[in-house]
Design a protein around this motif. Structure first.
Motif, mmCIF file in Angstrom:
data_model
loop_
_atom_site.group_PDB
_atom_site.id
_atom_site.type_symbol
_atom_site.label_atom_id
_atom_site.label_comp_id
_atom_site.label_asym_id
_atom_site.label_seq_id
_atom_site.Cartn_x
_atom_site.Cartn_y
_atom_site.Cartn_z
ATOM 1 N N ILE A 3 38.435 41.251 11.334
ATOM 2 C CA ILE A 3 37.774 40.527 9.989
ATOM 3 C C ILE A 3 37.935 39.054 10.642
ATOM 4 O O ILE A 3 38.046 38.451 9.526
ATOM 5 N N SER A 4 38.060 38.709 11.826
ATOM 6 C CA SER A 4 38.457 37.217 12.228
ATOM 7 C C SER A 4 37.418 36.290 11.669
ATOM 8 O O SER A 4 37.622 35.157 11.158
ATOM 9 N N ASN A 5 36.100 37.016 11.684
ATOM 10 C CA ASN A 5 35.128 35.841 11.448
ATOM 11 C C ASN A 5 34.523 35.940 9.991
ATOM 12 O O ASN A 5 33.595 35.408 9.421
ATOM 13 N N GLY B 211 44.909 42.036 9.395
ATOM 14 C CA GLY B 211 43.742 41.500 8.645
ATOM 15 C C GLY B 211 43.697 39.778 8.658
ATOM 16 O O GLY B 211 42.959 39.325 7.601
ATOM 17 N N GLY B 212 44.233 39.102 9.672
ATOM 18 C CA GLY B 212 44.227 37.720 9.964
ATOM 19 C C GLY B 212 42.581 37.303 9.993
ATOM 20 O O GLY B 212 41.660 37.954 10.565
ATOM 21 N N ARG B 213 42.334 36.034 9.378
ATOM 22 C CA ARG B 213 40.884 35.639 9.293
ATOM 23 C C ARG B 213 41.141 34.072 9.778
ATOM 24 O O ARG B 213 41.919 33.363 9.433
ATOM 25 N N ARG B 214 40.260 33.763 10.280
ATOM 26 C CA ARG B 214 40.280 32.407 11.185
ATOM 27 C C ARG B 214 39.903 31.289 10.071
ATOM 28 O O ARG B 214 40.578 30.059 10.212
ATOM 29 N N ASP B 215 39.531 31.579 9.041
ATOM 30 C CA ASP B 215 39.420 30.417 7.760
ATOM 31 C C ASP B 215 40.609 30.187 7.176
ATOM 32 O O ASP B 215 40.843 29.356 6.402
ATOM 33 N N GLU B 216 41.697 31.188 7.454
ATOM 34 C CA GLU B 216 42.874 31.021 6.512
ATOM 35 C C GLU B 216 43.451 29.810 6.801
ATOM 36 O O GLU B 216 44.299 29.255 6.078
ATOM 37 N N GLU B 217 43.781 29.675 8.299
ATOM 38 C CA GLU B 217 44.936 28.472 8.572
ATOM 39 C C GLU B 217 44.594 28.098 10.041
ATOM 40 O O GLU B 217 43.864 28.916 10.897
ATOM 41 N N LYS B 218 44.620 26.772 10.547
ATOM 42 C CA LYS B 218 44.279 26.599 11.736
ATOM 43 C C LYS B 218 44.953 27.199 12.919
ATOM 44 O O LYS B 218 44.303 27.310 14.052
ATOM 45 N N ALA C 202 34.171 30.484 -5.311
ATOM 46 C CA ALA C 202 33.214 29.680 -4.736
ATOM 47 C C ALA C 202 33.448 28.197 -4.885
ATOM 48 O O ALA C 202 32.948 27.213 -4.296
ATOM 49 N N ALA C 203 34.186 27.882 -6.059
ATOM 50 C CA ALA C 203 34.402 26.690 -6.537
ATOM 51 C C ALA C 203 35.821 26.049 -5.634
ATOM 52 O O ALA C 203 35.908 24.836 -6.078
ATOM 53 N N MET C 204 36.386 26.722 -5.056
ATOM 54 C CA MET C 204 37.614 26.412 -4.534
ATOM 55 C C MET C 204 37.622 25.463 -3.484
ATOM 56 O O MET C 204 36.593 25.599 -2.350
ATOM 57 N N ARG C 205 38.281 24.519 -3.098
ATOM 58 C CA ARG C 205 38.222 23.627 -2.013
ATOM 59 C C ARG C 205 39.772 23.531 -1.025
ATOM 60 O O ARG C 205 39.652 22.833 -0.122
ATOM 61 N N ASN C 206 40.568 24.117 -1.548
ATOM 62 C CA ASN C 206 41.789 24.494 -0.665
ATOM 63 C C ASN C 206 41.795 25.948 -0.091
ATOM 64 O O ASN C 206 41.495 27.262 -1.033
ATOM 65 N N THR C 207 42.617 26.181 0.808
ATOM 66 C CA THR C 207 42.445 27.393 1.329
ATOM 67 C C THR C 207 43.316 28.655 0.641
ATOM 68 O O THR C 207 44.594 27.830 -0.080
ATOM 69 N N GLU C 208 43.418 29.704 0.391
ATOM 70 C CA GLU C 208 44.151 30.443 -0.251
ATOM 71 C C GLU C 208 45.804 30.403 0.194
ATOM 72 O O GLU C 208 46.417 30.838 -0.600
ATOM 73 N N ARG C 209 45.982 30.187 1.491
ATOM 74 C CA ARG C 209 47.395 30.122 1.824
ATOM 75 C C ARG C 209 47.953 28.711 1.365
ATOM 76 O O ARG C 209 49.213 28.551 1.650
#
Length: 301
Positions: free
Chosen positions: A186-188, A134-141, A272-279
């Motif tokens: 769900i990469s995108n 379930g990795g997604r590209r927005d999670e981490e570089k 929607a208001a968050m500015r840091n990634t979930e990880r």
């Protein structure tokens, strides 16, 4: 809110289902890597839709650190029963007992890295040729470098500089004996996409994602849950806070955030208001700038 406002979710869903069907067509023995977190739950839901009315043609594989949230295990077992699916469990504790890995010591010890050996052993023992994550590209570089079909060599290692091109959604799953692939349908997607999809599809998720009162300590700029596995010293003060978790993992490293979001609608507004990634609340990712990529090169999820 009308469904027309979520047309982009239909496109993301269609893309993910296409990837899942390609996995089924190109590989002999794929599994879904299931952690009990929201992303693996969404991937499992998409697999149900992709092959309905038949059952999901993949087993679910859980790499069990032995330091789980009890809520996660209960949720996993209920879902497996509902799906009538086969569950494969790789045990980190068994890897330790067998001398395959050495458990870390000290206050900041974690079993997270130890999962690599357990996962690769389970893949080899069960002759898995593709592990769906379930990795997604927005999670981490490091995860932003992944393709939909991500090749692993016969040591289970990932080379980010040597990936196959994916032009016009043409995926190449050819591999030699001993090699395998990871697939990321769900990469995108973004974290917001996941939450909007969960709300639209009314997908059940563990209670940990909703704000609730829990005993926690402040460590690594996060509220870490108090548990029998957490090593504490005199500086650690256990307090009760209303928290929720944006991502789930080993209970000793998964940090919560103070929150009042106890419904899906409130979570969507909060995210929607968050500015840091979930990880950003995962202690294992704070060990170094390249912590995730280093683990992925060795065979991590």
């Amino acid at each position: 809110m009308s469904k027309n406002n979520f047309n982009y979710l239909d496109e993301l869903e269609s893309e993910a289902i296409y990837v899942l069907r390609e996995v089924h067509a190109q590989f002999q023995n794929p599994v879904i890597l299931f952690s009990g977190g929201k992303d693996s739950i969404v991937v499992t839901h998409l697999a149900r839709k992709a092959f309905f009315p038949a059952k999901i043609p993949f087993a679910l594989m859980h790499v069990d650190t032995g330091h789980n949230f009890p809520e996660t295990i209960l949720f996993r077992d209920r879902l497996i029963h509902e799906l009538g699916a086969r569950l494969i469990v790789g045990s980190v504790q068994e890897s330790i007992d067998q001398g395959r890995v050495a458990e870390e010591r000290g206050k900041n010890a974690t079993r997270n890295t130890l999962q690599i050996t357990t996962l690769l052993d389970a893949i080899e023992q069960n002759k898995i040729d593709c592990a769906i994550g379930g990795g997604r590209r927005d999670e981490e570089k490091a995860r932003a470098k992944e393709r939909f079909f991500s090749h692993r060599d016969d040591f289970g290692q990932w080379d980010p500089k040597n990936q196959r091109p994916e032009l016009w959604n043409l995926f190449n799953g050819r591999h030699f004996e001993g090699e395998h692939f990871r697939a990321f349908p769900i990469s995108n997607w973004t974290e917001m996409d996941v939450w909007n999809y969960i709300a639209r599809e009314d997908i059940a998720i563990p209670s940990l994602y909703f704000a609730h009162e829990r005993e926690v300590i402040w460590r690594n700029n996060s509220w870490i849950p108090n548990s029998e596995f957490l090593i504490k010293d005199e500086r650690d003060k256990v307090v009760k806070k209303k928290v929720r978790f944006r991502t789930l993992g080993d209970i000793t490293i998964t940090g919560g955030i103070e929150s009042e979001a106890d419904t899906l609608d409130k979570i969507v507004i909060e995210v929607a208001a968050m500015r840091n990634t979930e990880r950003g609340n995962r202690a294992d990712d704070k060990r170094s700038e390249t912590a995730m990529e280093d683990r992925k090169r060795q065979g991590y999820f």
